[in-house]
Design a protein around this motif. Structure first.
Motif, PDB file in Angstrom:
ATOM      1  N   VAL A 229     -62.312  21.083 -26.615  1.00  0.00           N
ATOM      2  CA  VAL A 229     -62.802  22.085 -27.543  1.00  0.00           C
ATOM      3  C   VAL A 229     -63.632  23.295 -27.016  1.00  0.00           C
ATOM      4  CG1 VAL A 229     -64.114  22.104 -29.750  1.00  0.00           C
ATOM      5  CG2 VAL A 229     -62.899  19.973 -29.118  1.00  0.00           C
ATOM      6  N   MET A 230     -63.176  24.259 -27.843  1.00  0.00           N
ATOM      7  CA  MET A 230     -63.846  25.479 -27.453  1.00  0.00           C
ATOM      8  C   MET A 230     -64.602  25.978 -28.660  1.00  0.00           C
ATOM      9  SD  MET A 230     -64.383  28.369 -25.402  1.00  0.00           S
ATOM     10  CE  MET A 230     -63.407  28.527 -24.237  1.00  0.00           C
ATOM     11  N   LEU A 231     -65.824  26.208 -28.734  1.00  0.00           N
ATOM     12  CA  LEU A 231     -66.569  26.567 -29.775  1.00  0.00           C
ATOM     13  C   LEU A 231     -66.961  27.925 -29.488  1.00  0.00           C
ATOM     14  CD1 LEU A 231     -68.383  23.257 -29.867  1.00  0.00           C
ATOM     15  CD2 LEU A 231     -66.767  23.834 -31.426  1.00  0.00           C
ATOM     16  N   ARG A 232     -66.673  28.672 -30.409  1.00  0.00           N
ATOM     17  CA  ARG A 232     -66.991  30.239 -30.388  1.00  0.00           C
ATOM     18  C   ARG A 232     -66.995  30.771 -31.864  1.00  0.00           C
ATOM     19  NH1 ARG A 232     -63.496  32.657 -25.973  1.00  0.00           N
ATOM     20  NH2 ARG A 232     -65.419  34.043 -26.240  1.00  0.00           N
ATOM     21  N   ALA A 233     -67.539  32.176 -32.011  1.00  0.00           N
ATOM     22  CA  ALA A 233     -67.440  32.891 -33.177  1.00  0.00           C
ATOM     23  C   ALA A 233     -66.221  33.193 -33.549  1.00  0.00           C
ATOM     24  CB  ALA A 233     -68.521  34.063 -33.179  1.00  0.00           C
ATOM     25  N   ASP A 234     -65.538  33.817 -32.650  1.00  0.00           N
ATOM     26  CA  ASP A 234     -64.245  34.344 -33.068  1.00  0.00           C
ATOM     27  C   ASP A 234     -63.114  33.649 -32.105  1.00  0.00           C
ATOM     28  OD1 ASP A 234     -62.220  35.809 -34.250  1.00  0.00           O
ATOM     29  OD2 ASP A 234     -62.410  37.479 -32.512  1.00  0.00           O
ATOM     30  N   ALA A 235     -62.270  32.888 -32.479  1.00  0.00           N
ATOM     31  CA  ALA A 235     -61.186  32.130 -31.616  1.00  0.00           C
ATOM     32  C   ALA A 235     -60.377  33.231 -30.928  1.00  0.00           C
ATOM     33  CB  ALA A 235     -60.395  31.116 -32.226  1.00  0.00           C
ATOM     34  N   GLN A 236     -59.893  32.926 -29.578  1.00  0.00           N
ATOM     35  CA  GLN A 236     -59.204  33.773 -29.020  1.00  0.00           C
ATOM     36  C   GLN A 236     -57.545  33.385 -29.525  1.00  0.00           C
ATOM     37  OE1 GLN A 236     -60.148  36.345 -27.011  1.00  0.00           O
ATOM     38  NE2 GLN A 236     -61.931  35.875 -28.085  1.00  0.00           N
ATOM     39  N   PHE A 237     -57.626  31.882 -29.883  1.00  0.00           N
ATOM     40  CA  PHE A 237     -56.137  31.077 -29.971  1.00  0.00           C
ATOM     41  C   PHE A 237     -55.792  31.877 -31.409  1.00  0.00           C
ATOM     42  CE2 PHE A 237     -54.010  27.640 -32.420  1.00  0.00           C
ATOM     43  CZ  PHE A 237     -52.963  27.506 -31.298  1.00  0.00           C
ATOM     44  N   ARG A 238     -54.313  32.055 -31.345  1.00  0.00           N
ATOM     45  CA  ARG A 238     -53.738  32.687 -32.898  1.00  0.00           C
ATOM     46  C   ARG A 238     -52.598  31.701 -32.947  1.00  0.00           C
ATOM     47  NH1 ARG A 238     -57.992  34.683 -33.234  1.00  0.00           N
ATOM     48  NH2 ARG A 238     -58.417  36.989 -33.073  1.00  0.00           N
ATOM     49  N   THR A 239     -52.547  31.177 -34.217  1.00  0.00           N
ATOM     50  CA  THR A 239     -51.445  30.196 -34.617  1.00  0.00           C
ATOM     51  C   THR A 239     -49.995  30.826 -34.730  1.00  0.00           C
ATOM     52  OG1 THR A 239     -51.882  30.655 -36.891  1.00  0.00           O
ATOM     53  CG2 THR A 239     -52.978  28.508 -35.760  1.00  0.00           C
ATOM     54  N   ARG A 240     -49.173  30.361 -34.313  1.00  0.00           N
ATOM     55  CA  ARG A 240     -47.634  30.936 -34.560  1.00  0.00           C
ATOM     56  C   ARG A 240     -46.873  29.852 -35.107  1.00  0.00           C
ATOM     57  NH1 ARG A 240     -45.621  32.891 -28.765  1.00  0.00           N
ATOM     58  NH2 ARG A 240     -43.754  33.210 -30.291  1.00  0.00           N
ATOM     59  N   ARG A 241     -46.427  30.325 -36.371  1.00  0.00           N
ATOM     60  CA  ARG A 241     -45.719  29.163 -37.128  1.00  0.00           C
ATOM     61  C   ARG A 241     -44.519  28.687 -36.504  1.00  0.00           C
ATOM     62  NH1 ARG A 241     -45.692  28.406 -42.616  1.00  0.00           N
ATOM     63  NH2 ARG A 241     -43.594  27.534 -43.489  1.00  0.00           N
ATOM     64  N   SER A 242     -43.722  29.443 -35.769  1.00  0.00           N
ATOM     65  CA  SER A 242     -42.635  28.953 -34.915  1.00  0.00           C
ATOM     66  C   SER A 242     -43.203  27.766 -33.872  1.00  0.00           C
ATOM     67  CB  SER A 242     -42.025  29.980 -34.259  1.00  0.00           C
ATOM     68  OG  SER A 242     -42.795  30.661 -33.200  1.00  0.00           O
ATOM     69  N   HIS A 243     -44.204  27.904 -33.690  1.00  0.00           N
ATOM     70  CA  HIS A 243     -44.696  26.837 -32.749  1.00  0.00           C
ATOM     71  C   HIS A 243     -45.449  25.509 -33.487  1.00  0.00           C
ATOM     72  CE1 HIS A 243     -44.917  29.463 -28.970  1.00  0.00           C
ATOM     73  NE2 HIS A 243     -43.923  29.372 -29.269  1.00  0.00           N
ATOM     74  N   ARG A 244     -45.285  25.521 -34.787  1.00  0.00           N
ATOM     75  CA  ARG A 244     -45.817  24.450 -35.479  1.00  0.00           C
ATOM     76  C   ARG A 244     -45.284  23.187 -35.092  1.00  0.00           C
ATOM     77  NH1 ARG A 244     -46.662  25.275 -41.769  1.00  0.00           N
ATOM     78  NH2 ARG A 244     -48.110  27.102 -41.007  1.00  0.00           N
ATOM     79  N   GLU A 245     -45.836  21.866 -35.073  1.00  0.00           N
ATOM     80  CA  GLU A 245     -45.446  20.567 -34.769  1.00  0.00           C
ATOM     81  C   GLU A 245     -45.880  19.719 -36.007  1.00  0.00           C
ATOM     82  OE1 GLU A 245     -43.287  19.221 -32.339  1.00  0.00           O
ATOM     83  OE2 GLU A 245     -42.896  21.463 -31.665  1.00  0.00           O
ATOM     84  N   GLY A 246     -45.041  18.969 -36.504  1.00  0.00           N
ATOM     85  CA  GLY A 246     -45.302  17.862 -37.508  1.00  0.00           C
ATOM     86  C   GLY A 246     -45.845  18.474 -38.624  1.00  0.00           C
ATOM     87  N   SER A 247     -46.346  17.665 -39.434  1.00  0.00           N
ATOM     88  CA  SER A 247     -47.063  17.944 -40.679  1.00  0.00           C
ATOM     89  C   SER A 247     -48.432  18.065 -40.689  1.00  0.00           C
ATOM     90  CB  SER A 247     -46.999  16.835 -41.673  1.00  0.00           C
ATOM     91  OG  SER A 247     -47.326  15.615 -41.290  1.00  0.00           O
ATOM     92  N   GLN A 248     -49.269  18.637 -41.647  1.00  0.00           N
ATOM     93  CA  GLN A 248     -50.638  18.767 -41.663  1.00  0.00           C
ATOM     94  C   GLN A 248     -51.406  17.675 -41.546  1.00  0.00           C
ATOM     95  OE1 GLN A 248     -51.199  20.670 -45.694  1.00  0.00           O
ATOM     96  NE2 GLN A 248     -51.393  22.580 -44.833  1.00  0.00           N
ATOM     97  N   VAL A 249     -52.437  17.700 -40.849  1.00  0.00           N
ATOM     98  CA  VAL A 249     -53.553  16.690 -40.422  1.00  0.00           C
ATOM     99  C   VAL A 249     -54.827  17.305 -41.094  1.00  0.00           C
ATOM    100  CG1 VAL A 249     -52.229  15.794 -38.783  1.00  0.00           C
ATOM    101  CG2 VAL A 249     -53.834  17.315 -38.079  1.00  0.00           C
ATOM    102  N   TRP A 250     -55.698  16.236 -41.291  1.00  0.00           N
ATOM    103  CA  TRP A 250     -57.149  16.528 -41.635  1.00  0.00           C
ATOM    104  C   TRP A 250     -58.085  16.245 -40.408  1.00  0.00           C
ATOM    105  CZ3 TRP A 250     -58.725  18.904 -45.953  1.00  0.00           C
ATOM    106  CH2 TRP A 250     -57.776  18.800 -47.241  1.00  0.00           C
ATOM    107  N   ILE A 251     -58.818  17.242 -39.892  1.00  0.00           N
ATOM    108  CA  ILE A 251     -59.830  17.137 -38.978  1.00  0.00           C
ATOM    109  C   ILE A 251     -61.208  17.452 -39.911  1.00  0.00           C
ATOM    110  CG2 ILE A 251     -60.769  17.494 -36.823  1.00  0.00           C
ATOM    111  CD1 ILE A 251     -57.855  18.318 -35.753  1.00  0.00           C
ATOM    112  N   ASP A 252     -61.767  16.431 -40.072  1.00  0.00           N
ATOM    113  CA  ASP A 252     -63.284  16.545 -40.352  1.00  0.00           C
ATOM    114  C   ASP A 252     -63.439  17.435 -41.519  1.00  0.00           C
ATOM    115  OD1 ASP A 252     -66.029  16.133 -40.618  1.00  0.00           O
ATOM    116  OD2 ASP A 252     -66.845  17.777 -39.651  1.00  0.00           O
ATOM    117  N   GLY A 253     -62.286  17.035 -42.422  1.00  0.00           N
ATOM    118  CA  GLY A 253     -62.342  17.808 -43.817  1.00  0.00           C
ATOM    119  C   GLY A 253     -61.536  19.111 -43.890  1.00  0.00           C
TER     120      GLY A 253
END
Length: 145
Positions: free
Chosen positions: A61-85
């Motif tokens: 887990v990388m914790l920081r003010a601004d994440a370097q990771f950017r989501t890409r819809r084409s790489h989405r796997e599975g359905s939505q999940v909940w992590i701590d709300g």
């Protein structure tokens, strides 16, 4: 008595960075049989979840003010999940000889958690995802260092 009179003024003169809090690693489920290895950087906290049985890393887990990771819809796997709300998706990462899933949580206005799960097979991936999805970020505070 004079010292007590000047103490509040002295506290104001101390650098605000001295009071900044660094992030703590999220809470692991009690049944996880893992512990954190924590690395601090100038603007991040990196937490590695290490398995007790073999000492290997299950996820990070990388914790920081601004994440370097950017989501890409084409790489989405599975359905939505909940992590701590937080409602999130897992995204497929590209690495040779392994399976990677990543997600990003916006913890508050000034902090994010980028979770990366690396596994050698589907069974290991499923076990690590199950634990990562039960992380608790209740007491997360990311200070400005």
């Amino acid at each position: 008595m004079t010292l007590l009179k000047w103490l509040p003024l002295a506290a104001l003169l101390v650098s605000p960075a001295a009071f900044a809090q660094v992030a703590t690693c999220p809470g692991l489920p009690a049944s996880a049989e893992m512990s954190w290895e924590k690395l601090e950087g100038p603007d991040f906290t990196y937490c590695k979840a290490m398995r007790a049985d073999d000492g290997e890393q299950a996820f990070a887990v990388m914790l920081r003010a601004d994440a370097q990771f950017r989501t890409r819809r084409s790489h989405r796997e599975g359905s939505q999940v909940w992590i701590d709300g937080h409602q999130v998706y897992w995204y497929r990462g590209d690495v040779p000889n392994g399976i990677v899933r990543e997600t990003l949580l916006e913890l508050d206005r000034n902090s994010t958690a980028h979770i990366v799960v690396r596994a050698s097979d589907d069974g290991e991936l499923a076990r690590s995802l199950q634990i990562a999805e039960r992380l608790q970020f209740d007491d997360m505070r990311l200070g400005s260092n």
